[in-house]
Design an enzyme around this catalytic site. Structure first.
Site, PDB file in Angstrom:
ATOM      1  N   ASP A  75       0.811  -1.231   0.000  1.00 60.45           N
ATOM      2  CA  ASP A  75       0.000   0.000   0.000  1.00 60.45           C
ATOM      3  C   ASP A  75       0.839   1.273   0.000  1.00 60.45           C
ATOM      4  O   ASP A  75       2.019   1.270   0.333  1.00 60.45           O
ATOM      5  CB  ASP A  75      -0.980   0.011   1.185  1.00 60.45           C
ATOM      6  N   GLU A 118      -0.643  -2.101   5.196  1.00 58.43           N
ATOM      7  CA  GLU A 118       0.339  -2.109   6.287  1.00 58.43           C
ATOM      8  C   GLU A 118       0.360  -0.754   6.981  1.00 58.43           C
ATOM      9  O   GLU A 118       0.521  -0.668   8.190  1.00 58.43           O
ATOM     10  CB  GLU A 118       1.739  -2.446   5.753  1.00 58.43           C
TER      11      GLU A 118
HETATM   12 ZN    ZN Z   1       5.397   3.158   6.078  1.00 59.83          ZN
HETATM   13 ZN    ZN Z   2       6.679   0.546   5.199  1.00 52.71          ZN
END
Ligand code: ZN
Ligand code: ZN
Length: 399
Positions: A87, A145
């Site tokens: 991401d 994440e």
């Molecule tokens: Zn990051």
């Molecule tokens: Zn990262």
């Protein structure tokens, strides 16, 4: 575990050289088309397409936009996972290049474009030489994440089961380390992260008559200072903890005392006991100070937070051996654990493994901090990460 770790044969290293341009091109394509957490649809589509084309078994939609690819080698061996996060962040890129983000307000400013490109290329190399590959390689492409949201639903959806993964590895690129250098830290290597909000309620009024109102701004200021003292007075000097208030919102004008204020902050540490200790005290502590100013403070945590990344000793020693064989002992950067966080920690709670850092520092003096609009990577670090990743996977699969 492999006893005498040899460098990869030239056949394998030639694969890396041959794919170098493709690796950089793929990273630039992801960079040009960044997608925010849980919105990684185009990214996931490309990952799935490439894995399909390489004849991996592909599962999509794990943890919403996650992808898992399973590669079964022709020789017997173990089942080992490689995890990459995919991401981007809500930032507007300032760097001007042909591959600069095409989306205003969205940018790969943490290197996850590189992580995805390395993992795909790693899978493709193993697939191309499947006859020599022992065991089963599982490639876990994790969404979200940056909001610590993707690892948990992927684990819940069975990313580490069917086939049952024995160990898990992965890398994070970092502009804090020179190209050719790698950071491999045993035990706690990245901090935990917990985000909290403090809502302070008072009573509004005229700035000239504070005695007729209850001022939440003054209370907020004292809570902020108090929280720093909480860390310095209640946490052992041998432990590490960082508490940062990153946002204070309250009021509208110079001379109006508002009725309420909100503070948002984060807590980071390496030790689960310290983490629990501070988390357990924060609400009472804030409420106590608030009370002294006749206000009320309510402290809430955003979700469960993210535990520290704790690398397993044996698997970390193994990655270090791989790095020494492939890159030379001088490539090992003994750098300390970092205060940044990563939900790779949740995978490492499920299975033993190691999450290591690979240098991508630009050579023109930088700095190019992660999570900043001016972030840039030195792409020469990508094949270094690929090489170490390939060595780790080959040796772990066959060990
Ligand atoms: Zn990051
Ligand atoms: Zn990262």
């Amino acid at each position: 575990m492999v006893n005498d770790m040899n460098a990869m044969t030239p056949e394998w290293t030639q694969e890396i050289g041959r794919r170098r341009e493709g690796l950089v091109g793929l990273r630039r394509d992801f960079h040009r088309h960044p997608e925010l957490s849980f919105e990684e649809r185009r990214t996931a589509e490309i990952i799935a397409e490439r894995l399909h084309a390489a004849k991996l078994e592909v599962r999509t939609g794990l943890g919403r936009t996650g992808v898992v690819g399973v590669l079964r080698g022709d020789r017997p061996g173990r089942t080992i996972a490689w995890r990459a996060d995919i991401d981007a962040l809500p930032l507007t890129e300032t760097f001007d290049a042909p591959f600069t983000s095409s989306k205003r307000g969205v940018m790969h400013a943490c290197g996850h474009d590189g992580h995805a490109a390395i993992a795909i290329t790693l899978a493709e190399i193993l697939a191309a030489r499947r006859r020599e590959v022992p065991g089963t390689a599982v490639f876990v492409f994790q969404p979200a994440e940056e909001v610590f949201g993707g690892a948990e639903p992927m684990i819940a959806a069975g990313a580490l089961d069917n086939p049952r993964v024995e160990e898990i590895y992965g890398l994070h690129l970092t502009t804090q380390t020179a190209v050719g250098q790698v950071g491999i830290v045993s035990g706690p290597s990245m901090a935990s992260a917990d985000f909290f909000d403090v809502h302070i309620t008072g009573r509004g009024g005229h700035g000239a008559y504070p005695h007729l109102s209850i001022d939440p701004i003054t209370a907020a200021a004292n809570i902020l200072l108090g929280l720093q003292n909480l860390v310095s007075r209640e946490v052992s000097a041998h432990e590490t903890a960082v508490l940062t208030v990153g946002q204070i919102v309250g009021g509208t004008k110079h001379n109006i005392i508002p009725a309420s204020a909100v503070m948002r902050g984060s807590l980071r540490t390496f030790n689960e006991a310290v983490r629990g200790q501070i988390k357990g005290r924060l609400a009472d502590f804030a409420a106590g100070i608030a009370q002294a100013y006749r206000t009320e403070a309510r402290l809430t945590f955003e979700g469960d937070g993210c535990p520290a990344v704790v690398n397993h000793e044996r698997q970390t020693a193994f990655v270090r051996e791989c790095a020494t064989a492939e890159l030379g002992a001088e490539a090992l950067n003994p750098g300390p654990p970092v205060m940044a966080s990563d939900d790779m920690s949740l995978f490492l709670r499920q299975r033993p493994g190691c999450y290591f850092r690979v240098g991508i520092a630009p050579t023109d003096g930088g700095p190019y901090p992660h999570h900043a609009p001016e972030f840039q990577m030195n792409e020469d670090g990508l094949p270094v990460g690929l090489r170490l990743g390939l060595a780790v996977m080959l040796n772990a699969l066959g060990a």
